[in-house]
Design an enzyme around this catalytic site. Structure first.
Site, PDB file in Angstrom:
ATOM      1  N   ASN A 410      -8.885  -1.357  -8.560  1.00  0.00           N
ATOM      2  CA  ASN A 410      -7.892  -0.342  -8.906  1.00  0.00           C
ATOM      3  C   ASN A 410      -6.509  -0.675  -8.373  1.00  0.00           C
ATOM      4  O   ASN A 410      -5.497  -0.297  -8.974  1.00  0.00           O
ATOM      5  CB  ASN A 410      -8.351   1.011  -8.371  1.00  0.00           C
ATOM      6  CG  ASN A 410      -9.551   1.550  -9.125  1.00  0.00           C
ATOM      7  OD1 ASN A 410      -9.516   1.683 -10.345  1.00  0.00           O
ATOM      8  ND2 ASN A 410     -10.627   1.857  -8.416  1.00  0.00           N
ATOM      9  N   ASP A 411      -6.436  -1.355  -7.234  1.00  0.00           N
ATOM     10  CA  ASP A 411      -5.149  -1.711  -6.649  1.00  0.00           C
ATOM     11  C   ASP A 411      -4.384  -2.664  -7.551  1.00  0.00           C
ATOM     12  O   ASP A 411      -3.230  -2.427  -7.910  1.00  0.00           O
ATOM     13  CB  ASP A 411      -5.383  -2.346  -5.272  1.00  0.00           C
ATOM     14  CG  ASP A 411      -4.547  -1.707  -4.183  1.00  0.00           C
ATOM     15  OD1 ASP A 411      -3.836  -0.727  -4.462  1.00  0.00           O
ATOM     16  OD2 ASP A 411      -4.600  -2.186  -3.039  1.00  0.00           O
ATOM     17  N   ASP A 412      -5.026  -3.790  -7.899  1.00  0.00           N
ATOM     18  CA  ASP A 412      -4.364  -4.760  -8.773  1.00  0.00           C
ATOM     19  C   ASP A 412      -4.053  -4.153 -10.129  1.00  0.00           C
ATOM     20  O   ASP A 412      -2.967  -4.379 -10.685  1.00  0.00           O
ATOM     21  CB  ASP A 412      -5.251  -5.993  -8.953  1.00  0.00           C
ATOM     22  CG  ASP A 412      -5.096  -6.972  -7.810  1.00  0.00           C
ATOM     23  OD1 ASP A 412      -4.180  -7.800  -7.860  1.00  0.00           O
ATOM     24  OD2 ASP A 412      -5.879  -6.903  -6.847  1.00  0.00           O
ATOM     25  N   GLU A 415      -0.925  -1.979  -9.875  1.00  0.00           N
ATOM     26  CA  GLU A 415       0.308  -2.730  -9.653  1.00  0.00           C
ATOM     27  C   GLU A 415       0.683  -3.579 -10.861  1.00  0.00           C
ATOM     28  O   GLU A 415       1.863  -3.758 -11.161  1.00  0.00           O
ATOM     29  CB  GLU A 415       0.173  -3.601  -8.403  1.00  0.00           C
ATOM     30  CG  GLU A 415       0.113  -2.821  -7.103  1.00  0.00           C
ATOM     31  CD  GLU A 415       1.358  -1.970  -6.867  1.00  0.00           C
ATOM     32  OE1 GLU A 415       2.467  -2.410  -7.206  1.00  0.00           O
ATOM     33  OE2 GLU A 415       1.213  -0.850  -6.352  1.00  0.00           O
ATOM     34  N   HIS A 487      -1.617   4.146  -5.127  1.00  0.00           N
ATOM     35  CA  HIS A 487      -1.159   3.228  -6.171  1.00  0.00           C
ATOM     36  C   HIS A 487      -1.602   3.685  -7.550  1.00  0.00           C
ATOM     37  O   HIS A 487      -0.857   3.569  -8.527  1.00  0.00           O
ATOM     38  CB  HIS A 487      -1.659   1.816  -5.877  1.00  0.00           C
ATOM     39  CG  HIS A 487      -0.941   1.162  -4.757  1.00  0.00           C
ATOM     40  ND1 HIS A 487      -1.494   0.175  -3.970  1.00  0.00           N
ATOM     41  CD2 HIS A 487       0.312   1.336  -4.276  1.00  0.00           C
ATOM     42  CE1 HIS A 487      -0.624  -0.216  -3.062  1.00  0.00           C
ATOM     43  NE2 HIS A 487       0.474   0.480  -3.217  1.00  0.00           N
TER      44      HIS A 487
END
Length: 679
Positions: A410-412, A415, A487
């Site tokens: 989920n972070d990548d 972003e 994020h």
């Protein structure tokens, strides 16, 4: 990051040379629409221009950015021990690795997890063994210091489990003193409380091969003894601690006794079937580049497990993995071999695009277009382990590495979407479709409590941490965390989905998880400075007023932990010692994280922001970047510290760009056209 399924090319230069970029110079289109308001803003503008040039010069010809990832030396050692076990360790490799490992030893004889951390027992033991392999005598002064320190900490018996697994491969430690990991765990139903999918993805990819290895209990002939690392005389097998154990450890020992009895009672056909199932599971998850999970540390264990299952060194699966391990290191300072545990091009590229956009680079600049094009080709196209809990969710996330289809995060994903929407890629339909798929995937990965974890949804069971398989019981799972949730919330709000029920639940989760002191915990960056730097911009982008109590409490906390020199820092030990939260020498990345939160909170003209901006501009190097010698990223808190080479550059550029261009978050730059068609 991931490649598409048919992208099997791994012969890419891992790190571009300086000045390899597409365009440099202050004529790139970066400009400022108004005169500077004072000396801080004027200095920030100059720093932004220099930093923009520097970052553009680091872009790879294919369109991506890639910084150098550092961690502790244990992974260098495990690479050596893996090769020793397989019988493919050569003298030059050992010598080159030994020079690097030796250069990282501290004066007290230890090796730490991070430059600002205390000596670490397991890492020091592993490094000592590596230097013995490299020919260092136990009578040399640096080796005597290391051995004495190890014994003072309790010796091998007191070291972390993962170190003792490696020692057991060569008879330096007994398998009887290690947890029994039954390979039959692979047969538990996917949604069972203690199935492999109850563990975090990074633990899962180690657990399955360790189950195979521990079932075989292999012992290779040791090239030397390491009796000097044991506290008491006697054979290495007599290493089990005799002191009274806490209740949790007694329970673990009882469970281990049950599992050991199971080992003796399980029918041989059932054991063979379990080992075969583990083997299939591993092979199904090997990536196009030969790795597992895109990481060196999670690749060595499957190699050992599969070899023990009869896979020869020239088998395509093993051959591909060894090729990845051979390609996964770089030489530094000429004759020192250093293992780079992970390559981070997707993450680095997304952050670089955002930094350049915040610096004022036009959306249609060739560098941003090339980066967007490269990122679009890295979206995952097949289901990974995440589909166990979300079987009807279509793929669409992004991973961290060049090749990792199995574990997008989920972070990548968040972003990358934020970055794509800041570019002027000419094929808007292609961008819209990719963003829609990615946002839909991230929305579907929300956990039941409203937050987001990194790799899985609802990976929150407390049972895996009660098993004796790992030392890091608190991090055996992947529950929602403030930084990842922030994020995703920021991304959804940026896409015009502020009022979506998932976004509102995410905001509620963040507000409910604010610490009493006003900060937020940072799971993937050190630590509360990172968490707070992620959450405040997300809340403001999602519509929480800068004057809201939660935001004001965060501001108060950040100001209270600002260092006297104007910067911010937080030490790695804050994960284990709460008295060190928000405390540590100022660093460029952590100063930037604090500034991003304060700018989003409307503190642009405050003294804390001015001091932080001055700290950054005063410390910019002649070539336009910043030096950072501590580790500010996190793999596993208390276990795996990381330094991402571009953190020291992209985050300061982002903060300075927003300050110099008077845009307190990245959201306003997107405009109404940033809203995707998917809901």
């Amino acid at each position: 990051m991931t490649s598409t399924a048919d992208d099997a090319s791994t012969a890419r230069p891992p790190h571009p040379p300086e000045n390899a970029g597409r365009a440099t110079g202050t004529g790139t289109g970066t400009d400022f629409a108004f005169p500077p308001s004072g000396p801080e803003e004027e200095a920030a503008r100059r720093a932004v221009l220099r930093a923009t040039d520097h970052l553009l010069a680091r872009q790879h010809a294919e369109g991506y950015w890639l910084g150098f990832t550092q961690t502790d030396v244990s992974f260098d050692v495990q690479d050596l021990l893996c090769r020793l076990f397989l019988g493919i360790l050569d003298d030059r490799l050992v010598a080159d690795s030994g020079r690097f490992i030796r250069s990282q030893q501290r004066a007290d004889g230890t090796w730490p997890l991070a430059p600002d951390a205390d000596g670490h027992l397991g890492t020091t033991i592993q490094a000592y063994v590596a230097l013995r392999l490299a020919g260092d005598s136990p009578d040399e002064a640096h080796m005597l210091r290391a051995a004495a320190w190890v014994r003072a900490q309790g010796g091998v018996a007191a070291s972390q489990l993962i170190s003792r697994y490696w020692l057991a491969l060569f008879g330096w430690c007994s398998w009887d003193d290690l947890p029994e990991i039954p390979p039959e765990i692979i047969a538990l139903p996917d949604r069972a409380p203690l199935s492999i999918y109850s563990f975090a993805s990074y633990a899962r990819v180690v657990l399955v091969p360790l189950a195979v290895i521990s079932a075989h209990r292999p012992v290779r002939s040791a090239p030397f003894a390491i009796d000097e690392l044991f506290v008491s005389a006697g054979p290495p097998a007599a290493t089990t601690a005799k002191a009274p154990l806490p209740g949790r450890e007694r329970a673990s020992q009882r469970l281990n006794s049950v599992l050991r009895a199971h080992r003796k009672a399980v029918p041989r056909p059932a054991r063979r079937a379990a080992l075969a199932a583990c083997t299939r599971w591993l092979i199904e998850r090997q990536e196009a580049d030969g790795s597992w999970n895109g990481y060196t540390p999670t690749t060595v264990y499957p190699v050992l497990a599969l070899h023990l299952q009869g896979y020869a060194l020239d088998h395509p699966v093993i051959k591909a993995a060894l090729g990845r391990l051979d390609a996964g290191w770089v030489r530094v300072e000429g004759d020192k071999r250093m293992v780079e545990t992970v390559l981070s091009p997707v993450w680095d590229t997304a952050l670089s695009v955002t930094a350049l956009a915040d610096a004022g680079l036009p959306p249609g600049h060739p560098a941003l277009t090339a980066a967007a094009d490269w990122l679009l080709g890295r979206q995952t196209t097949r289901r990974g382990d995440w589909a166990v809990r979300r079987p009807r969710l279509a793929p669409g996330g992004w991973s961290y590495e060049f090749d990792n289809q199995t574990y997008p995060d989920n972070d990548d994903t968040s972003e990358v979407i934020l970055a794509l929407r800041r570019t002027g890629h000419p094929d808007r339909a292609r961008v819209d479709a990719a963003v829609d798929r990615g946002a839909q995937w991230a929305r579907g990965m929300q956990s039941e409590d409203g937050g987001w974890g990194a790799f899985d949804a609802d990976n929150t069971s407390t049972l895996p941490g009660r098993l004796p398989f790992f030392d890091f019981s608190g991090y055996c799972t992947d529950p929602p965390t403030p930084d990842v949730t922030a994020h995703v919330v920021e991304m959804l709000a940026f896409l015009g989905q502020r009022d979506d029920v998932r976004t509102r639940r995410g905001v509620g989760w963040l507000l409910a998880h604010q610490e009493d002191d006003g900060s937020w915990y940072g799971r993937w960056g050190v630590n509360h400075v990172y968490g707070t730097g992620c959450v405040v911009p997300a809340l403001v982008t999602a519509g929480v007023p800068a004057g809201a109590p939660a935001v004001r409490r965060a501001v108060t906390w950040l100001v209270s932990v600002q260092n006297g020199d104007g910067g911010w820092g937080e030490d790695w030990h804050s994960y284990e010692d709460r008295s060190r939260i928000g405390k540590g020498p100022s660093t460029p990345s952590q100063t930037a994280w604090a500034l991003l939160a304060l700018l989003a909170a409307g503190e642009r003209d405050g003294s804390a922001v001015r001091a932080g901006i001055t700290w950054l501009t005063d410390r910019q190097t002649k070539d336009g970047t910043w030096d950072e010698h501590v580790f500010t990223a996190t793999g596993v808190p208390g276990v795996d510290a990381l330094s991402y080479g571009l953190y020291r550059h992209v985050f300061p550029l982002t903060a300075l760009g927003r300050y110099a261009r008077r845009q307190d978050t990245g959201a306003p730059a997107a405009g109404p056209s940033a809203e995707p068609s998917a809901g």
